[in-house]
Design a protein around this motif. Structure first.
Motif, PDB file in Angstrom:
ATOM      1  N   GLU A  25      -1.548  18.556   5.293  1.00 45.17           N
ATOM      2  CA  GLU A  25      -0.478  17.678   4.819  1.00 45.17           C
ATOM      3  C   GLU A  25      -0.302  17.796   3.299  1.00 45.17           C
ATOM      4  OE1 GLU A  25       1.408  16.514   6.879  1.00 45.17           O
ATOM      5  OE2 GLU A  25       0.306  16.150   8.731  1.00 45.17           O
ATOM      6  N   GLN A  26      -1.392  17.941   2.570  1.00 44.08           N
ATOM      7  CA  GLN A  26      -1.310  18.084   1.116  1.00 44.08           C
ATOM      8  C   GLN A  26      -0.676  19.414   0.720  1.00 44.08           C
ATOM      9  OE1 GLN A  26      -5.460  17.343   0.133  1.00 44.08           O
ATOM     10  NE2 GLN A  26      -4.940  15.355  -0.748  1.00 44.08           N
ATOM     11  N   ASP A  69       0.827  -1.205   0.000  1.00 48.08           N
ATOM     12  CA  ASP A  69       0.000   0.000   0.000  1.00 48.08           C
ATOM     13  C   ASP A  69       0.867   1.262   0.000  1.00 48.08           C
ATOM     14  OD1 ASP A  69       0.857   0.565   2.587  1.00 48.08           O
ATOM     15  OD2 ASP A  69      -1.028   0.023   3.551  1.00 48.08           O
ATOM     16  N   PRO A  70       0.268   2.435  -0.191  1.00 47.39           N
ATOM     17  CA  PRO A  70       1.046   3.687  -0.272  1.00 47.39           C
ATOM     18  C   PRO A  70       1.856   4.022   0.969  1.00 47.39           C
ATOM     19  CG  PRO A  70      -1.150   4.014  -1.180  1.00 47.39           C
ATOM     20  CD  PRO A  70      -1.154   2.673  -0.521  1.00 47.39           C
ATOM     21  N   SER A  88      11.359  11.331  -6.820  1.00 49.52           N
ATOM     22  CA  SER A  88      11.760  10.056  -6.233  1.00 49.52           C
ATOM     23  C   SER A  88      13.064  10.170  -5.458  1.00 49.52           C
ATOM     24  CB  SER A  88      11.899   8.995  -7.329  1.00 49.52           C
ATOM     25  OG  SER A  88      12.866   9.404  -8.294  1.00 49.52           O
ATOM     26  N   GLU A  89      13.844  11.227  -5.739  1.00 46.30           N
ATOM     27  CA  GLU A  89      15.130  11.415  -5.067  1.00 46.30           C
ATOM     28  C   GLU A  89      15.055  12.453  -3.950  1.00 46.30           C
ATOM     29  OE1 GLU A  89      17.714  12.491  -8.236  1.00 46.30           O
ATOM     30  OE2 GLU A  89      17.727  10.483  -9.151  1.00 46.30           O
ATOM     31  N   SER A  90      13.904  13.079  -3.792  1.00 46.90           N
ATOM     32  CA  SER A  90      13.728  14.094  -2.743  1.00 46.90           C
ATOM     33  C   SER A  90      13.220  13.426  -1.472  1.00 46.90           C
ATOM     34  CB  SER A  90      12.741  15.165  -3.204  1.00 46.90           C
ATOM     35  OG  SER A  90      12.444  16.047  -2.135  1.00 46.90           O
ATOM     36  N   ARG A  91      14.058  13.321  -0.460  1.00 44.49           N
ATOM     37  CA  ARG A  91      13.693  12.638   0.776  1.00 44.49           C
ATOM     38  C   ARG A  91      12.568  13.364   1.507  1.00 44.49           C
ATOM     39  NH1 ARG A  91      18.861  11.075   4.247  1.00 44.49           N
ATOM     40  NH2 ARG A  91      17.195  10.023   5.413  1.00 44.49           N
ATOM     41  N   ASN A  92      12.628  14.703   1.519  1.00 48.05           N
ATOM     42  CA  ASN A  92      11.582  15.470   2.203  1.00 48.05           C
ATOM     43  C   ASN A  92      10.219  15.278   1.533  1.00 48.05           C
ATOM     44  OD1 ASN A  92      13.267  16.502   4.156  1.00 48.05           O
ATOM     45  ND2 ASN A  92      13.767  18.353   2.995  1.00 48.05           N
ATOM     46  N   LYS A  99       4.916  12.675   1.471  1.00 48.93           N
ATOM     47  CA  LYS A  99       3.995  11.835   0.695  1.00 48.93           C
ATOM     48  C   LYS A  99       3.484  10.684   1.560  1.00 48.93           C
ATOM     49  CE  LYS A  99       3.763   9.109  -3.580  1.00 48.93           C
ATOM     50  NZ  LYS A  99       4.537   8.580  -4.739  1.00 48.93           N
ATOM     51  N   LEU A 100       4.357  10.145   2.405  1.00 45.65           N
ATOM     52  CA  LEU A 100       3.971   9.062   3.306  1.00 45.65           C
ATOM     53  C   LEU A 100       2.965   9.559   4.349  1.00 45.65           C
ATOM     54  CD1 LEU A 100       4.380   6.160   4.247  1.00 45.65           C
ATOM     55  CD2 LEU A 100       6.326   6.944   5.623  1.00 45.65           C
TER      56      LEU A 100
END
Length: 383
Positions: free
Chosen positions: A210-211, A151-152, A229-233, A238-239
């Motif tokens: 959050e959005q 899941d996401p 995909s490479e941006s940790r923040n 997103k999580l």
């Protein structure tokens, strides 16, 4: 009376690093096969105006890494794509879409002579062996298939489709009509009401915050010319958004399961409107509220639980004038005489005072009992 059914059990998995890699490969290969087969079908039809009968096996020579995953997972993709095509051409559903990474990642395999099995704390799957698992309930019966998903929020699950025996619930000699609504989730013909929990509305502010943060981090990543995909923040935020959605989904499912089971347990015949939800959500003013109510999911739960437990669910035609018909004498008002803003009305024929929703649920019950009687007479050959 015992009934043999197919029942799905959703089980939480706790794969180790090696198993997670295998799942990632499986998700990727099944997604690739779906997209490749779909694309080739589209291109073949453009050239020949005929359907291409392609299979996963023919791609393994060119793409040898497909052999690293469960072959049954790839074979099931073929079946799923064929089903999607049949729905499009025969039932008028939407044309199959290409799949994207990270959106509904899953694959399905079949149990062949014990290749899918369970112990007290693990689930065994083909090509990967035993994975640590947590079972929500005791599983009895023959496992037919297993669908692994991620899941996401990063959690892994397996849905086990089991052929099992279930006992019918005792008859109660009670029947009920259900009117679906937005202010009240349902109004029952016995006069009781269940308030609309409005799950999304209760968490709307938190979700919006959050959005908003997620959108800002997306802009920062783009400004720095970094992939999302490479941006940790960005990925962390997103999580957080996914977890809010997960909470909404879980609370909603719990509510719908408990409510649908209680209705099936306490009544023999359940009558409900067959609403055109897809059409109704096109109304922009009501779309969010209707989607949050999950009428379709609720009706689906009632349908399969009624079948499991030996009860009867009757769906009333969506054009049946349940609100405009007086439940006392049958007098029918026109649409102009009863606009949506009017919630109570006095029947001009018998003078009965009608609550709009309660009156509708009583009419739905009466129509449901009439249809159930016709069906019973027809099946016994007494018509």
């Amino acid at each position: 009376m015992p009934t043999q059914i197919l029942k799905a059990y959703k089980v939480r998995l706790y794969p180790n690093d090696e198993q997670q890699v295998f799942f990632a490969k499986s998700f990727g290969c099944t997604r690739f096969i779906w997209n490749k087969m779909l694309n080739d079908k589209i291109e073949h039809y453009k050239k020949t105006k005929t359907e291409l009968k392609n299979t996963p096996a023919q791609y393994k020579k060119e793409f040898e890494w497909l052999k690293e995953v469960d072959s049954l997972a790839l074979a099931n993709v073929q079946q799923q794509l064929r089903g999607a095509y049949n729905k499009f051409f025969k039932q008028g559903s939407g044309f199959p879409n290409f799949k994207k990474k990270g959106i509904k990642d899953s694959y399905t395999t079949n149990n062949q002579k014990g290749t899918v099995a369970i112990t007290d704390s693990t689930v065994k799957l083909p090509k990967i062996g035993h994975i640590k698992a947590k079972f929500p309930a005791k599983i009895k019966g023959l496992i037919k298939s297993a669908t692994v998903s991620k899941d996401p929020t990063g959690k892994y699950f397996v849905s086990l489709l089991v052929e099992t025996i279930i006992n019918e619930l005792p008859k109660t000699q009670s029947n009920i009509g259900i009117d679906l609504g937005l202010t009240d989730f349902i109004v029952l013909s016995d006069g009781s009401k269940v308030a609309n929990p409005k799950f999304l509305s209760k968490l709307q502010d938190k979700l919006a915050r959050e959005q908003k943060i997620l959108a800002k981090r997306r802009e920062v990543a783009k400004a720095d010319q970094r992939k999302l995909s490479e941006s940790r923040n960005y990925q962390k935020q997103k999580l957080k958004v996914a977890k809010v959605y997960e909470k909404i989904t879980n609370i909603r499912k719990d509510f719908l399961h408990k409510l649908s089971f209680n209705l099936i347990k306490n009544h023999d015949v359940i009558a409900i409107e067959d609403l055109n939800v897809k059409g109704m959500v096109k109304n922009r003013k009501l779309a969010k509220a209707i989607s949050d109510s999950s009428w379709s999911a609720f009706t689906t739960m009632l349908a399969y639980k009624a079948e499991w437990y030996g009860k009867t669910l009757v769906k009333i035609d969506r054009w049946y004038p349940s609100s405009k018909t007086c439940s006392g004498c049958g007098h029918l008002l026109t649409k102009a005489e009863l606009p949506l803003s009017v919630r109570t009305w006095n029947c001009p024929s018998c003078l009965q005072e009608n609550d709009r929703d309660l009156n509708a649920s009583i009419n739905i019950l009466n129509e449901g009992l009439r249809l159930a009687t016709i069906k019973t007479v027809g099946t016994t050959g007494l018509a």
